[in-house]
Design an enzyme around this catalytic site. Structure first.
Site, PDB file in Angstrom:
ATOM      1  N   TYR A 110      -7.309  -6.880 -25.795  1.00  0.00           N
ATOM      2  CA  TYR A 110      -7.328  -8.461 -25.527  1.00  0.00           C
ATOM      3  C   TYR A 110      -7.880  -8.932 -24.164  1.00  0.00           C
ATOM      4  CZ  TYR A 110      -5.794 -13.150 -25.519  1.00  0.00           C
ATOM      5  OH  TYR A 110      -5.776 -14.627 -25.117  1.00  0.00           O
ATOM      6  N   ASP A 125     -10.988  -5.323 -16.756  1.00  0.00           N
ATOM      7  CA  ASP A 125      -9.874  -6.637 -16.984  1.00  0.00           C
ATOM      8  C   ASP A 125      -8.643  -6.036 -16.425  1.00  0.00           C
ATOM      9  OD1 ASP A 125      -8.351  -8.445 -17.848  1.00  0.00           O
ATOM     10  OD2 ASP A 125      -9.300  -8.696 -19.939  1.00  0.00           O
ATOM     11  N   LYS A 179      -3.589 -14.486 -13.737  1.00  0.00           N
ATOM     12  CA  LYS A 179      -2.159 -14.548 -13.822  1.00  0.00           C
ATOM     13  C   LYS A 179      -1.500 -14.571 -12.386  1.00  0.00           C
ATOM     14  CE  LYS A 179      -2.077 -12.904 -18.334  1.00  0.00           C
ATOM     15  NZ  LYS A 179      -1.448 -13.555 -19.488  1.00  0.00           N
TER      16      LYS A 179
END
Ligand code: PMP
Length: 442
Positions: A144, A245, A272
């Site tokens: 993802y 990522d 985040k």
């Protein structure tokens, strides 16, 4: 959770349905029959609108590393609120967070802020294309990377769609154009020989290979050293950029996951935790590649506006959060992670239920299968296995422990061994109540 009901949440959801599709504006927070609405959070606990409290191991999907309403972050934000929240001018606050992050991670020679991880992924892929002049990207099956069309390809491939050893480029969102699928090469995660063959076959057209070194949806399994070595060698041989990522796994250490793996990708996306609980994302990497964003000589190769990029609220909150994350803070949190993984493994073993625990640092994932988890295909639960984690997660939720639907837990700095013990006790009770002992299945 107490015995009180969730009547107010039910009523709020009914109201929300009149204005939002299905009453929802974020797919990942949907829960049947209706989501539980949060009222407030303090440290590692959340209170819902009905007054029930929960111990929070979701932490807004790993982004809140200091728990809720951290006083140091709140004070930094309060001060900035008085000074204004956004300007059509840069502020000093962005330089502070940029310096902090670039000082910590050797591959971060230059950095650029976005408002989310999805945007950071989009800008990293655009930068890679602009720098190399090549159109395609490669990514790992099942990983993802947010909601940019190209990064979504192959996210939820199934045995019916994924093809043979060379994974198909499977659309995630209905209506994804074939042209997008044609520009994405999907490779298996953690299978160096297979992935290398595919990458070398398409190298001339590939701008980059996009890899999460510990993809949570694909199992929360660390990339093996062989796999990382292969990626490094192939990208050095072919001029394809290596893009990490670290939106989630930047929380693994002071210099992110790459600091533990001793590898310097060309570009990295983070998000985040670096926003201290506010919207954020960033692309960072080698100066020569990041130069595609440089506006000093006219239109950059990859122009990148964004009304709220580097807004001072996210910058000051992020700086406060990251300053609290000293090497010692990471060490303590990661030791707590070891304690939690060991406790969860013991609980599974003693329950006699099929299961295993993956993860690293302050992240763990509970899987209800004993199949060796190497890649996405191995980690994908069958239809029968799917019901096991769901009932386990629902049981724990009803007992006041929040873990993600896929069994992922993210720890936060306000937690100590007492909170981990609470997690393990509830997991033990959940396994007894919902698990099917191995011998019963045989
Ligand atoms: N990459 C990874 C690995 C993620 O887990 C996420 C979000 N969970 C994203 C990218 C997208 O980040 P955001 O939700 O901030 O857009």
């Amino acid at each position: 959770m107490s015995d009180s009901t969730t009547a107010r949440s039910a009523a709020l959801h009914e109201r929300a349905r009149d204005t939002m599709p299905g009453g929802n504006t974020r797919t990942t927070v949907w829960r049947a029959p209706h989501p539980i609405y949060a009222a407030s959070g303090k440290g590692c606990r959340i209170m819902d609108v009905d007054g029930n409290t929960y111990l929070d191991f979701i932490n807004n999907f790993t982004s809140i590393i200091h728990g809720h309403a951290n006083p140091v972050i709140a004070e930094a934000v309060r001060e900035q609120l008085e000074l204004g929240t956004c300007f059509a001018m840069p502020t000093e606050s962005e330089i502070g967070l940029a310096e902090l992050l670039c000082d910590r991670v050797p591959s971060f020679e230059r950095i650029r802020f976005t408002n989310s991880g999805s945007e950071a992924v989009m800008m990293a892929l655009k930068a890679a294309r602009a720098h190399t002049g090549r159109p395609k990207i490669a990514k790992c099956e099942g990983a993802y990377h947010g909601s940019y069309d190209f990064a979504e390809v192959g996210l939820d491939s199934t045995p019916a769609t994924w093809g043979n050893a060379d994974p198909n480029s499977v659309a995630y969102s209905a209506g994804t154009p074939q042209s997008v699928l044609d520009e994405v090469i999907v490779v298996p995660f953690n299978k160096p020989a297979e992935a290398e063959r595919i990458l070398r076959m398409h190298a001339d057209e590939l701008a980059c290979v996009l890899v999460d070194p510990i993809p949570s949806r694909a199992g929360l399994i660390l990339a093996s050293q062989d796999y990382l070595d292969m990626l490094w060698q192939v990208t050095r041989d072919t001029g394809v950029l290596l893009v990490f990522d670290e939106v989630v796994c930047f929380r693994l250490g002071y210099a992110g996951a790459q600091g533990l793996m001793d590898i310097e990708p060309d570009l990295t996306k983070i998000a985040k935790i670096i926003g201290g609980g506010f919207p954020i994302g960033a692309v960072a990497g080698k100066e020569a590649v990041m130069a595609v964003f440089d506006p000093r000589n006219g239109k950059p190769l990859a122009p990148h506006g964004g009304t709220f990029n580097a807004n001072p609220i996210s910058m000051v909150a992020g700086t406060a959060a990251m300053e609290l994350l000293t090497p010692e803070a990471f060490e303590r949190l990661n030791e707590l992670g070891d304690y939690a993984r060991a406790g969860a493994r013991k609980a599974l073993e003693e329950s006699g239920v099929d299961g295993q625990v993956t993860g690293d640092g302050s992240l763990l994932r509970i899987h209800m299968t004993n199949i060796p988890l190497v890649d996405y295909r191995a980690a994908l639960p069958t239809d029968t296995q799917k019901s096991a984690p769901t009932s386990l997660v629902e049981f724990m939720h009803a007992q006041g422990i929040l873990i993600s639907e896929t069994g992922v837990c993210a720890l936060s700095t306000p937690m100590g061994e007492a909170e981990i013990d609470e997690l393990i006790e509830t997991l033990t009770a959940a396994l007894a109540a919902t698990g099917e002992p191995r011998h019963a299945a045989e």
